[in-house]
Design a protein around this motif. Sequence first.
Motif, PDB file in Angstrom:
ATOM      1  N   SER A  83      -6.304  12.827  -9.556  1.00  0.00           N
ATOM      2  CA  SER A  83      -6.347  11.382  -9.836  1.00  0.00           C
ATOM      3  C   SER A  83      -4.940  10.837  -9.964  1.00  0.00           C
ATOM      4  CB  SER A  83      -7.096  11.111 -11.148  1.00  0.00           C
ATOM      5  OG  SER A  83      -6.933   9.751 -11.532  1.00  0.00           O
ATOM      6  N   ARG A  87      -4.582   7.746 -11.307  1.00  0.00           N
ATOM      7  CA  ARG A  87      -4.736   6.685 -12.308  1.00  0.00           C
ATOM      8  C   ARG A  87      -3.808   6.945 -13.495  1.00  0.00           C
ATOM      9  NH1 ARG A  87      -8.438   4.909 -16.303  1.00  0.00           N
ATOM     10  NH2 ARG A  87      -9.249   7.005 -16.687  1.00  0.00           N
ATOM     11  N   SER A 106      -5.471   8.505 -16.490  1.00  0.00           N
ATOM     12  CA  SER A 106      -6.470   9.453 -15.976  1.00  0.00           C
ATOM     13  C   SER A 106      -6.971  10.427 -17.037  1.00  0.00           C
ATOM     14  CB  SER A 106      -5.829  10.230 -14.819  1.00  0.00           C
ATOM     15  OG  SER A 106      -6.545  11.420 -14.560  1.00  0.00           O
ATOM     16  N   PHE A 107      -8.292  10.543 -17.118  1.00  0.00           N
ATOM     17  CA  PHE A 107      -8.905  11.530 -18.015  1.00  0.00           C
ATOM     18  C   PHE A 107      -8.576  12.953 -17.544  1.00  0.00           C
ATOM     19  CE2 PHE A 107     -12.416   8.110 -18.180  1.00  0.00           C
ATOM     20  CZ  PHE A 107     -11.748   7.407 -19.168  1.00  0.00           C
ATOM     21  N   ASN A 108      -8.521  13.111 -16.230  1.00  0.00           N
ATOM     22  CA  ASN A 108      -8.190  14.423 -15.689  1.00  0.00           C
ATOM     23  C   ASN A 108      -6.777  14.843 -16.075  1.00  0.00           C
ATOM     24  OD1 ASN A 108     -10.307  15.657 -13.581  1.00  0.00           O
ATOM     25  ND2 ASN A 108     -10.496  13.437 -13.678  1.00  0.00           N
ATOM     26  N   PRO A 151     -11.219  14.629 -10.595  1.00  0.00           N
ATOM     27  CA  PRO A 151     -12.442  13.826 -10.712  1.00  0.00           C
ATOM     28  C   PRO A 151     -13.340  14.051  -9.506  1.00  0.00           C
ATOM     29  CG  PRO A 151     -10.535  12.384 -10.266  1.00  0.00           C
ATOM     30  CD  PRO A 151     -10.063  13.811 -10.202  1.00  0.00           C
ATOM     31  N   GLU A 152     -14.537  13.546  -9.629  1.00  0.00           N
ATOM     32  CA  GLU A 152     -15.471  13.513  -8.501  1.00  0.00           C
ATOM     33  C   GLU A 152     -15.500  12.075  -7.995  1.00  0.00           C
ATOM     34  OE1 GLU A 152     -19.619  15.544  -8.086  1.00  0.00           O
ATOM     35  OE2 GLU A 152     -19.916  13.682  -9.193  1.00  0.00           O
ATOM     36  N   TYR A 153     -15.303  11.910  -6.694  1.00  0.00           N
ATOM     37  CA  TYR A 153     -15.464  10.599  -6.074  1.00  0.00           C
ATOM     38  C   TYR A 153     -16.634  10.693  -5.100  1.00  0.00           C
ATOM     39  CZ  TYR A 153     -11.007   8.390  -7.580  1.00  0.00           C
ATOM     40  OH  TYR A 153      -9.979   7.807  -8.289  1.00  0.00           O
ATOM     41  N   ASN A 154     -17.668   9.936  -5.382  1.00  0.00           N
ATOM     42  CA  ASN A 154     -18.825   9.898  -4.473  1.00  0.00           C
ATOM     43  C   ASN A 154     -19.318  11.303  -4.134  1.00  0.00           C
ATOM     44  OD1 ASN A 154     -18.801   7.018  -4.369  1.00  0.00           O
ATOM     45  ND2 ASN A 154     -16.938   7.187  -3.146  1.00  0.00           N
ATOM     46  N   ARG A 155     -19.461  12.089  -5.190  1.00  0.00           N
ATOM     47  CA  ARG A 155     -19.992  13.457  -5.128  1.00  0.00           C
ATOM     48  C   ARG A 155     -19.115  14.438  -4.339  1.00  0.00           C
ATOM     49  NH1 ARG A 155     -22.167  12.336  -9.200  1.00  0.00           N
ATOM     50  NH2 ARG A 155     -24.348  11.842  -9.491  1.00  0.00           N
ATOM     51  N   SER A 193     -15.373  14.378 -15.751  1.00  0.00           N
ATOM     52  CA  SER A 193     -16.002  13.081 -15.495  1.00  0.00           C
ATOM     53  C   SER A 193     -16.467  12.431 -16.788  1.00  0.00           C
ATOM     54  CB  SER A 193     -17.205  13.274 -14.570  1.00  0.00           C
ATOM     55  OG  SER A 193     -17.902  12.058 -14.420  1.00  0.00           O
ATOM     56  N   PRO A 194     -16.470  11.109 -16.826  1.00  0.00           N
ATOM     57  CA  PRO A 194     -17.121  10.429 -17.953  1.00  0.00           C
ATOM     58  C   PRO A 194     -18.641  10.563 -17.858  1.00  0.00           C
ATOM     59  CG  PRO A 194     -16.090   8.831 -16.459  1.00  0.00           C
ATOM     60  CD  PRO A 194     -15.831  10.184 -15.889  1.00  0.00           C
TER      61      PRO A 194
HETATM   62  C1  LIG Z   1     -14.431   5.696  -5.738  1.00  0.00           C
HETATM   63  C2  LIG Z   1     -15.029   6.306  -6.965  1.00  0.00           C
HETATM   64  C3  LIG Z   1     -16.137   7.128  -6.862  1.00  0.00           C
HETATM   65  C4  LIG Z   1     -16.666   7.756  -7.991  1.00  0.00           C
HETATM   66  N1  LIG Z   1     -17.696   8.650  -7.851  1.00  0.00           N
HETATM   67  C5  LIG Z   1     -18.083   9.401  -8.913  1.00  0.00           C
HETATM   68  C6  LIG Z   1     -19.008  10.482  -8.742  1.00  0.00           C
HETATM   69  O1  LIG Z   1     -19.484  10.785  -7.668  1.00  0.00           O
HETATM   70  N2  LIG Z   1     -19.301  11.227  -9.845  1.00  0.00           N
HETATM   71  C7  LIG Z   1     -18.769  10.969 -11.079  1.00  0.00           C
HETATM   72  O2  LIG Z   1     -19.065  11.701 -12.029  1.00  0.00           O
HETATM   73  N3  LIG Z   1     -17.905   9.934 -11.272  1.00  0.00           N
HETATM   74  C8  LIG Z   1     -17.543   9.165 -10.215  1.00  0.00           C
HETATM   75  N4  LIG Z   1     -16.634   8.144 -10.382  1.00  0.00           N
HETATM   76  C9  LIG Z   1     -16.158   7.814 -11.724  1.00  0.00           C
HETATM   77  C10 LIG Z   1     -14.971   8.677 -12.113  1.00  0.00           C
HETATM   78  O3  LIG Z   1     -15.445   9.884 -12.679  1.00  0.00           O
HETATM   79  C11 LIG Z   1     -14.103   7.919 -13.117  1.00  0.00           C
HETATM   80  O4  LIG Z   1     -13.525   6.806 -12.497  1.00  0.00           O
HETATM   81  C12 LIG Z   1     -13.022   8.807 -13.731  1.00  0.00           C
HETATM   82  O5  LIG Z   1     -12.365   8.077 -14.728  1.00  0.00           O
HETATM   83  C13 LIG Z   1     -12.049   9.298 -12.685  1.00  0.00           C
HETATM   84  O6  LIG Z   1     -11.166  10.263 -13.245  1.00  0.00           O
HETATM   85  P1  LIG Z   1      -9.740   9.861 -13.870  1.00  0.00           P
HETATM   86  O7  LIG Z   1     -10.010   9.225 -15.201  1.00  0.00           O
HETATM   87  O8  LIG Z   1      -9.012  11.167 -14.011  1.00  0.00           O
HETATM   88  O9  LIG Z   1      -9.051   8.923 -12.915  1.00  0.00           O
HETATM   89  C14 LIG Z   1     -16.103   7.493  -9.267  1.00  0.00           C
HETATM   90  C15 LIG Z   1     -15.010   6.633  -9.361  1.00  0.00           C
HETATM   91  C16 LIG Z   1     -14.478   6.049  -8.247  1.00  0.00           C
HETATM   92  C17 LIG Z   1     -13.264   5.155  -8.382  1.00  0.00           C
END
Ligand SMILES: Cc1cc2nc3c(=O)[nH]c(=O)nc-3n(C[C@H](O)[C@H](O)[C@H](O)COP(=O)(O)O)c2cc1C
Length: 180
Positions: free
Chosen positions: A10, A12, A15-17, A75-79, A112-113
């Motif tokens: 991430s 961000r 970022s939580f990560n 993090p996971e983005y869109n699985r 993830s949150p």
């Molecule tokens: C484009 C996008 C897709 C996401 N898809 C998922 C997902 O598939 N699963 C999930 O658990 N969280 C998903 N999230 C939420 C993230 O877990 C959340 O934004 C988290 O804070 C990201 O980690 P970070 O805090 O380290 O940036 C998504 C967030 C974004 C921006």
Amino acid sequence: MKKIGIIVGSLRKESFNRSVAKYLASVAPESYSISFPDIGNLELYNQDLDDTPTDAWVKFRDEIKALDAFLFVTPEYNRSIPGVLKNALDVGSRPYGQSVWTGKPGGIISVSPGAVGGFGATHHLRQVLSFLNVYTMQQPEAYVGNITEALDDAGQVVAERTQTFLKQYMDGFVQWIERF
Ligand SMILES: Cc1cc2nc3c(=O)[nH]c(=O)nc-3n(C[C@H](O)[C@H](O)[C@H](O)COP(=O)(O)O)c2cc1C
């Protein structure tokens, strides 16, 4: 001294990560050095540039080559995994035959949150690392869900349960590295 690179998926600012990554660094044995390679400044991978790599790619590849182990906290983005992380993996994997990832131990933690804890991201990353010949630790697994409940307002990991789990993970990962 062995070097672990913690690669955070991430960019961000809060970022939580990254919070989890910093906590992991704080509980690593003192005999290990920890760094956080930056993946946010890498141009998108383009095979046309294999013979004329960008400065950022060259620097990144050299940085990764110098490491003894990789710990991915993502993090996971869109699985799946964020594009920025896939880009870094691709950049490090080329030119063909010169991958900087191959033959080293690795670990994966998804954060993830949400309740599922990034299961999809972990396993997509495991697939890529398998091809890249990173010896990815199988157990313990780490799907860290509901992360906001474990952090304070400053983004520090304060929940005892999460601290204990992450310490155990780090101990297991160090044992894994020692096997190589
Ligand atoms: C484009 C996008 C897709 C996401 N898809 C998922 C997902 O598939 N699963 C999930 O658990 N969280 C998903 N999230 C939420 C993230 O877990 C959340 O934004 C988290 O804070 C990201 O980690 P970070 O805090 O380290 O940036 C998504 C967030 C974004 C921006």
